[in-house]
Motif scaffolding. Structure first.
Motif, PDB file in Angstrom:
ATOM      1  N   GLY A  60       0.774  -1.229   0.000  1.00 59.11           N
ATOM      2  CA  GLY A  60       0.000   0.000   0.000  1.00 59.11           C
ATOM      3  C   GLY A  60       0.807   1.281   0.000  1.00 59.11           C
ATOM      4  O   GLY A  60       0.239   2.374   0.104  1.00 59.11           O
ATOM      5  N   LYS A  61       2.144   1.187  -0.122  1.00 63.37           N
ATOM      6  CA  LYS A  61       2.950   2.407  -0.214  1.00 63.37           C
ATOM      7  C   LYS A  61       2.717   3.092  -1.558  1.00 63.37           C
ATOM      8  O   LYS A  61       2.410   2.448  -2.554  1.00 63.37           O
ATOM      9  CB  LYS A  61       4.445   2.070  -0.076  1.00 63.37           C
ATOM     10  CG  LYS A  61       4.899   1.787   1.336  1.00 63.37           C
ATOM     11  CD  LYS A  61       6.407   1.592   1.381  1.00 63.37           C
ATOM     12  CE  LYS A  61       6.887   1.347   2.805  1.00 63.37           C
ATOM     13  NZ  LYS A  61       8.351   1.177   2.881  1.00 63.37           N
ATOM     14  N   GLN A  62       2.895   4.405  -1.550  1.00 66.83           N
ATOM     15  CA  GLN A  62       2.783   5.151  -2.795  1.00 66.83           C
ATOM     16  C   GLN A  62       3.989   4.838  -3.675  1.00 66.83           C
ATOM     17  O   GLN A  62       5.125   4.818  -3.205  1.00 66.83           O
ATOM     18  CB  GLN A  62       2.721   6.649  -2.509  1.00 66.83           C
ATOM     19  CG  GLN A  62       2.308   7.480  -3.699  1.00 66.83           C
ATOM     20  CD  GLN A  62       1.936   8.903  -3.298  1.00 66.83           C
ATOM     21  OE1 GLN A  62       2.001   9.266  -2.134  1.00 66.83           O
ATOM     22  NE2 GLN A  62       1.544   9.698  -4.265  1.00 66.83           N
ATOM     23  N   ILE A  63       3.729   4.556  -4.952  1.00 63.35           N
ATOM     24  CA  ILE A  63       4.788   4.164  -5.882  1.00 63.35           C
ATOM     25  C   ILE A  63       5.187   5.355  -6.752  1.00 63.35           C
ATOM     26  O   ILE A  63       4.339   6.089  -7.248  1.00 63.35           O
ATOM     27  CB  ILE A  63       4.311   3.005  -6.791  1.00 63.35           C
ATOM     28  CG1 ILE A  63       3.946   1.786  -5.947  1.00 63.35           C
ATOM     29  CG2 ILE A  63       5.381   2.632  -7.807  1.00 63.35           C
ATOM     30  CD1 ILE A  63       3.379   0.637  -6.758  1.00 63.35           C
ATOM     31  N   ARG A  64       6.494   5.527  -6.924  1.00 63.48           N
ATOM     32  CA  ARG A  64       6.978   6.622  -7.756  1.00 63.48           C
ATOM     33  C   ARG A  64       6.721   6.367  -9.238  1.00 63.48           C
ATOM     34  O   ARG A  64       6.346   7.259  -9.982  1.00 63.48           O
ATOM     35  CB  ARG A  64       8.484   6.821  -7.530  1.00 63.48           C
ATOM     36  CG  ARG A  64       8.827   7.326  -6.138  1.00 63.48           C
ATOM     37  CD  ARG A  64      10.331   7.492  -5.987  1.00 63.48           C
ATOM     38  NE  ARG A  64      10.691   7.986  -4.654  1.00 63.48           N
ATOM     39  CZ  ARG A  64      10.804   7.231  -3.582  1.00 63.48           C
ATOM     40  NH1 ARG A  64      10.593   5.929  -3.686  1.00 63.48           N
ATOM     41  NH2 ARG A  64      11.116   7.750  -2.427  1.00 63.48           N
ATOM     42  N   ASP A  65       6.952   5.132  -9.661  1.00 63.87           N
ATOM     43  CA  ASP A  65       6.781   4.773 -11.071  1.00 63.87           C
ATOM     44  C   ASP A  65       5.417   4.115 -11.250  1.00 63.87           C
ATOM     45  O   ASP A  65       5.196   2.971 -10.845  1.00 63.87           O
ATOM     46  CB  ASP A  65       7.893   3.806 -11.498  1.00 63.87           C
ATOM     47  CG  ASP A  65       7.895   3.538 -12.994  1.00 63.87           C
ATOM     48  OD1 ASP A  65       6.901   3.896 -13.673  1.00 63.87           O
ATOM     49  OD2 ASP A  65       8.881   2.966 -13.495  1.00 63.87           O
ATOM     50  N   GLU A  66       4.492   4.835 -11.862  1.00 64.70           N
ATOM     51  CA  GLU A  66       3.122   4.321 -12.001  1.00 64.70           C
ATOM     52  C   GLU A  66       3.028   3.110 -12.923  1.00 64.70           C
ATOM     53  O   GLU A  66       2.007   2.441 -12.973  1.00 64.70           O
ATOM     54  CB  GLU A  66       2.193   5.420 -12.503  1.00 64.70           C
ATOM     55  CG  GLU A  66       2.575   5.991 -13.854  1.00 64.70           C
ATOM     56  CD  GLU A  66       1.661   7.129 -14.267  1.00 64.70           C
ATOM     57  OE1 GLU A  66       1.676   7.480 -15.464  1.00 64.70           O
ATOM     58  OE2 GLU A  66       0.951   7.663 -13.397  1.00 64.70           O
ATOM     59  N   THR A  89       0.665   9.646   5.196  1.00 68.39           N
ATOM     60  CA  THR A  89       2.117   9.563   5.022  1.00 68.39           C
ATOM     61  C   THR A  89       2.780   9.815   6.375  1.00 68.39           C
ATOM     62  O   THR A  89       2.362  10.713   7.121  1.00 68.39           O
ATOM     63  CB  THR A  89       2.630  10.596   4.008  1.00 68.39           C
ATOM     64  OG1 THR A  89       2.406  11.924   4.512  1.00 68.39           O
ATOM     65  CG2 THR A  89       1.927  10.433   2.664  1.00 68.39           C
ATOM     66  N   TYR A  90       3.793   9.028   6.672  1.00 69.04           N
ATOM     67  CA  TYR A  90       4.471   9.185   7.954  1.00 69.04           C
ATOM     68  C   TYR A  90       5.084  10.570   8.094  1.00 69.04           C
ATOM     69  O   TYR A  90       5.056  11.175   9.173  1.00 69.04           O
ATOM     70  CB  TYR A  90       5.555   8.111   8.109  1.00 69.04           C
ATOM     71  CG  TYR A  90       6.364   8.287   9.368  1.00 69.04           C
ATOM     72  CD1 TYR A  90       5.763   8.152  10.619  1.00 69.04           C
ATOM     73  CD2 TYR A  90       7.715   8.619   9.315  1.00 69.04           C
ATOM     74  CE1 TYR A  90       6.494   8.333  11.786  1.00 69.04           C
ATOM     75  CE2 TYR A  90       8.451   8.804  10.478  1.00 69.04           C
ATOM     76  CZ  TYR A  90       7.832   8.660  11.706  1.00 69.04           C
ATOM     77  OH  TYR A  90       8.554   8.857  12.854  1.00 69.04           O
ATOM     78  N   ARG A  91       5.605  11.099   6.996  1.00 69.59           N
ATOM     79  CA  ARG A  91       6.252  12.416   7.038  1.00 69.59           C
ATOM     80  C   ARG A  91       5.290  13.496   7.541  1.00 69.59           C
ATOM     81  O   ARG A  91       5.691  14.400   8.271  1.00 69.59           O
ATOM     82  CB  ARG A  91       6.775  12.778   5.646  1.00 69.59           C
ATOM     83  CG  ARG A  91       7.548  14.087   5.595  1.00 69.59           C
ATOM     84  CD  ARG A  91       8.127  14.321   4.215  1.00 69.59           C
ATOM     85  NE  ARG A  91       8.883  15.563   4.154  1.00 69.59           N
ATOM     86  CZ  ARG A  91       9.502  16.019   3.076  1.00 69.59           C
ATOM     87  NH1 ARG A  91       9.464  15.307   1.951  1.00 69.59           N
ATOM     88  NH2 ARG A  91      10.166  17.152   3.107  1.00 69.59           N
ATOM     89  N   SER A  92       4.024  13.403   7.161  1.00 68.62           N
ATOM     90  CA  SER A  92       3.058  14.439   7.532  1.00 68.62           C
ATOM     91  C   SER A  92       2.593  14.330   8.983  1.00 68.62           C
ATOM     92  O   SER A  92       1.998  15.267   9.513  1.00 68.62           O
ATOM     93  CB  SER A  92       1.839  14.391   6.601  1.00 68.62           C
ATOM     94  OG  SER A  92       1.049  13.237   6.849  1.00 68.62           O
ATOM     95  N   MET A  93       2.851  13.194   9.618  1.00 68.23           N
ATOM     96  CA  MET A  93       2.358  13.023  10.981  1.00 68.23           C
ATOM     97  C   MET A  93       3.399  12.437  11.937  1.00 68.23           C
ATOM     98  O   MET A  93       3.054  11.835  12.944  1.00 68.23           O
ATOM     99  CB  MET A  93       1.094  12.163  10.974  1.00 68.23           C
ATOM    100  CG  MET A  93       1.269  10.774  10.431  1.00 68.23           C
ATOM    101  SD  MET A  93      -0.281   9.826  10.322  1.00 68.23           S
ATOM    102  CE  MET A  93      -1.130  10.173  11.843  1.00 68.23           C
ATOM    103  N   LYS A 244       7.605   6.029   3.098  1.00 72.10           N
ATOM    104  CA  LYS A 244       7.700   6.174   1.656  1.00 72.10           C
ATOM    105  C   LYS A 244       8.379   4.967   1.029  1.00 72.10           C
ATOM    106  O   LYS A 244       8.993   4.151   1.731  1.00 72.10           O
ATOM    107  CB  LYS A 244       8.459   7.443   1.294  1.00 72.10           C
ATOM    108  CG  LYS A 244       9.891   7.481   1.798  1.00 72.10           C
ATOM    109  CD  LYS A 244      10.539   8.818   1.461  1.00 72.10           C
ATOM    110  CE  LYS A 244      11.994   8.857   1.966  1.00 72.10           C
ATOM    111  NZ  LYS A 244      12.638  10.127   1.632  1.00 72.10           N
ATOM    112  N   GLU A 245       8.278   4.849  -0.279  1.00 67.96           N
ATOM    113  CA  GLU A 245       8.888   3.729  -0.991  1.00 67.96           C
ATOM    114  C   GLU A 245      10.399   3.741  -0.817  1.00 67.96           C
ATOM    115  O   GLU A 245      11.028   4.808  -0.834  1.00 67.96           O
ATOM    116  CB  GLU A 245       8.543   3.808  -2.482  1.00 67.96           C
ATOM    117  CG  GLU A 245       9.105   2.652  -3.296  1.00 67.96           C
ATOM    118  CD  GLU A 245       8.761   2.767  -4.779  1.00 67.96           C
ATOM    119  OE1 GLU A 245       9.111   1.828  -5.523  1.00 67.96           O
ATOM    120  OE2 GLU A 245       8.177   3.777  -5.174  1.00 67.96           O
ATOM    121  N   LEU A 246      10.991   2.563  -0.628  1.00 74.01           N
ATOM    122  CA  LEU A 246      12.435   2.448  -0.495  1.00 74.01           C
ATOM    123  C   LEU A 246      13.118   2.827  -1.793  1.00 74.01           C
ATOM    124  O   LEU A 246      12.624   2.521  -2.876  1.00 74.01           O
ATOM    125  CB  LEU A 246      12.824   1.013  -0.110  1.00 74.01           C
ATOM    126  CG  LEU A 246      12.282   0.503   1.215  1.00 74.01           C
ATOM    127  CD1 LEU A 246      12.661  -0.947   1.413  1.00 74.01           C
ATOM    128  CD2 LEU A 246      12.791   1.338   2.375  1.00 74.01           C
TER     129      LEU A 246
END
Length: 247
Positions: A60-66, A89-93, A244-246
């Protein structure tokens, strides 16, 4: 039976409302007392960023390459769980998560739980879980914090969705180092033999693990492996935040 359950829910709601008047809950974003009947300050509602597509079909992570169906981490690792989703997103919270976990802000779980049910409730229903299982913490850490943040969150989700929460099925028997301090290999070694089943007669077939944050999946994998060895057929997960995606 249904009438009794409904009556009990009304009593719990009245009790919560009474407590809120005496001890106003704090906003999970800015940590200031929130207005009556609110779980977050109106001005803070947009501070937490929801994870949106394209998403990895596994974690369920957001992917950079669609063009990809899976994130890099899930292409490199064979996870023990079936699928999972994180809401924000972890960054936002990150600051909110820290206070929730280490600073006694257990009331944040009410907002997290409400948002998870509202935005991911259909996904959870689609998995048809027999129960929710919070990722356990070691007893010494639970004493230090006063609660297990995953358990508090699971209770909020379970209460809103009328799904049973199994708090004692899985136990953490090894006091591990914080996962954030370790690399991928260290995370896996850190969790070896960290969990065990708390009873012999496991009759659940489908469960959803509940935790505060998903990063690499090492913790969920370790829990899922133990659960499957006890007869559970499918393990999913839900978290309030996801990394975020590794690279």
């Amino acid at each position: 039976m249904k009438r009794t359950h409904k009556y009990q829910k009304k009593i719990e709601k009245c009790w919560e409302s009474g407590l809120d008047l005496v001890f106003p809950p704090r906003c999970p974003a800015c940590d200031k007392p929130v207005p009556p009947t609110e779980l977050i300050c109106p001005a803070c509602r947009e501070k937490f960023v929801e994870v949106k597509g394209p998403l990895c079909l596994k974690c369920g992570k957001q992917i950079r390459d669609e063009r990809e169906e899976y994130c890099r981490g899930c292409r490199l690792v064979m996870h023990e769980f079936e699928r999972g989703r994180g809401l924000f997103t972890y960054r936002s919270m990150a600051e909110s998560m820290y206070r929730f976990k280490y600073a006694g802000r257990r009331e944040y779980a009410r907002f997290y739980g409400e948002q998870i049910v509202r935005r991911l409730g259909r996904t959870i229903r689609g998995w048809k879980p027999d129960a929710l299982i919070p990722v356990p913490v070691h007893s010494s850490r639970k004493r230090e914090r006063g609660y297990n943040q995953a358990e508090v969150l699971a209770e909020e989700i379970g209460k809103k969705m009328d799904i049973p929460v199994e708090r004692r099925l899985l136990k953490r028997v090894k006091k591990t180092m914080p996962q954030k301090l370790l690399d991928d290999k260290g995370r896996q070694n850190n969790l070896k033999r960290a969990f065990k089943i708390g009873r012999n007669d496991v009759k659940l077939k489908v469960i959803v693990m509940i935790d505060d944050i998903y990063t690499t999946g090492s913790t969920i994998d370790a829990c899922a492996a133990v659960l499957k060895s006890a007869g559970v057929e499918k393990v999913y997960y839900i978290t309030a935040a996801i990394g975020k995606e590794l690279l």
